[in-house]
Design an enzyme around this catalytic site. Sequence first.
Site, short mmCIF file in Angstrom:
data_model
loop_
_atom_site.label_atom_id
_atom_site.label_comp_id
_atom_site.label_asym_id
_atom_site.label_seq_id
_atom_site.Cartn_x
_atom_site.Cartn_y
_atom_site.Cartn_z
N LYS A 6 -4.27 2.53 -13.74
CA LYS A 6 -5.06 3.75 -13.54
C LYS A 6 -4.40 4.96 -14.18
O LYS A 6 -3.25 5.30 -13.87
CB LYS A 6 -5.25 3.98 -12.04
CG LYS A 6 -6.22 5.10 -11.68
CD LYS A 6 -6.41 5.15 -10.16
CE LYS A 6 -7.46 6.16 -9.74
NZ LYS A 6 -7.64 6.16 -8.26
N CYS A 60 -11.83 4.03 -10.23
CA CYS A 60 -12.24 5.13 -9.34
C CYS A 60 -12.23 6.50 -10.03
O CYS A 60 -13.07 6.78 -10.86
CB CYS A 60 -11.40 5.11 -8.07
SG CYS A 60 -12.23 5.96 -6.70
N GLU A 77 -10.92 -1.11 -5.77
CA GLU A 77 -9.54 -0.69 -6.03
C GLU A 77 -8.67 -1.13 -4.84
O GLU A 77 -9.12 -1.05 -3.68
CB GLU A 77 -9.57 0.84 -6.15
CG GLU A 77 -8.25 1.53 -6.33
CD GLU A 77 -8.44 3.07 -6.37
OE1 GLU A 77 -9.55 3.58 -6.07
OE2 GLU A 77 -7.46 3.77 -6.71
C1 ACM Z 1 -9.82 7.51 -5.90
O1 ACM Z 1 -9.56 7.61 -7.09
N1 ACM Z 1 -9.46 6.45 -5.22
C2 ACM Z 1 -10.58 8.55 -5.19
#
Ligand code: ACM
Length: 260
Positions: A107, A140, A38
């Site tokens: 995300k 993530c 990420e």
């Molecule tokens: C995250 O979602 N970077 C912990």
Amino acid sequence: MRLAIIQTKPSFGKNEVNIHTATEQMREVPADLYVLPELFNTGYNFATPDEVDRLAEKSDGATFRAMTGFAQRNSCYVAYGFAERADRIYNSAALVGPSGLLGVYRKVHLFDRENLFFKPGNLGFPVFELPFGRVGLMICFDWMYPEAARSLALKGAQLIAHPSNLVLPYCPDGMVTRCLENKVFAATADRVGRENRGEVDVQFIGTSEIVSSRGEVLVRLGREEEGVAVVEIDLKDADKKKINQYNDLLTGRRPDQYNL
Ligand code: ACM
């Protein structure tokens, strides 16, 4: 297919340097698909929205050009996380190949202070048909919501490419369950190091891994070191959703009984 995860240690705000270093790591191992962390180009621990605005790129920006160039030179695909400048700023992942951009995922489940800097994703969970199989994207903290991996499995993903910047310790073991409960492969590419930027100090846990559709950890990297790992897998294993004579994982679901 040959699947590679790249565990990086980005220098905050130095996009060009981080792209160069990651590309050098990728050159160490031939693979069909590389998964990068990420926000691998910018770093993670932003201090102000202005800072994100300065470092974000359009989906056809410099990072895209570098990754597509690599994909063209090496006839491969790359999934990577980046701060995306669009109508707003998103914490996104792109999938590129020799023909250019296949798509972008934004995300959905933002973690902690990401909520100060990014708009939550609005494109759902995408799955892409590649020459070696079907690859879905999530980022993530999405792992913490089983609905994310399930959505990808229901859309036919055989492999989840999972760019990450892990802070909490639970994900590496948690992804074993995500893979078992969906019978999919997953490649979680994390970063290492610490970003202490005044007010907030963030330590990342490394531990990038590739997990099979049977829930086996095929490879797991260390907590501190940059690194590269590659495994050879057959994504067709993820099509075997039968558990026994009576239980098929996905058709056995009972959505009418769930409160979703
Ligand atoms: C995250 O979602 N970077 C912990």
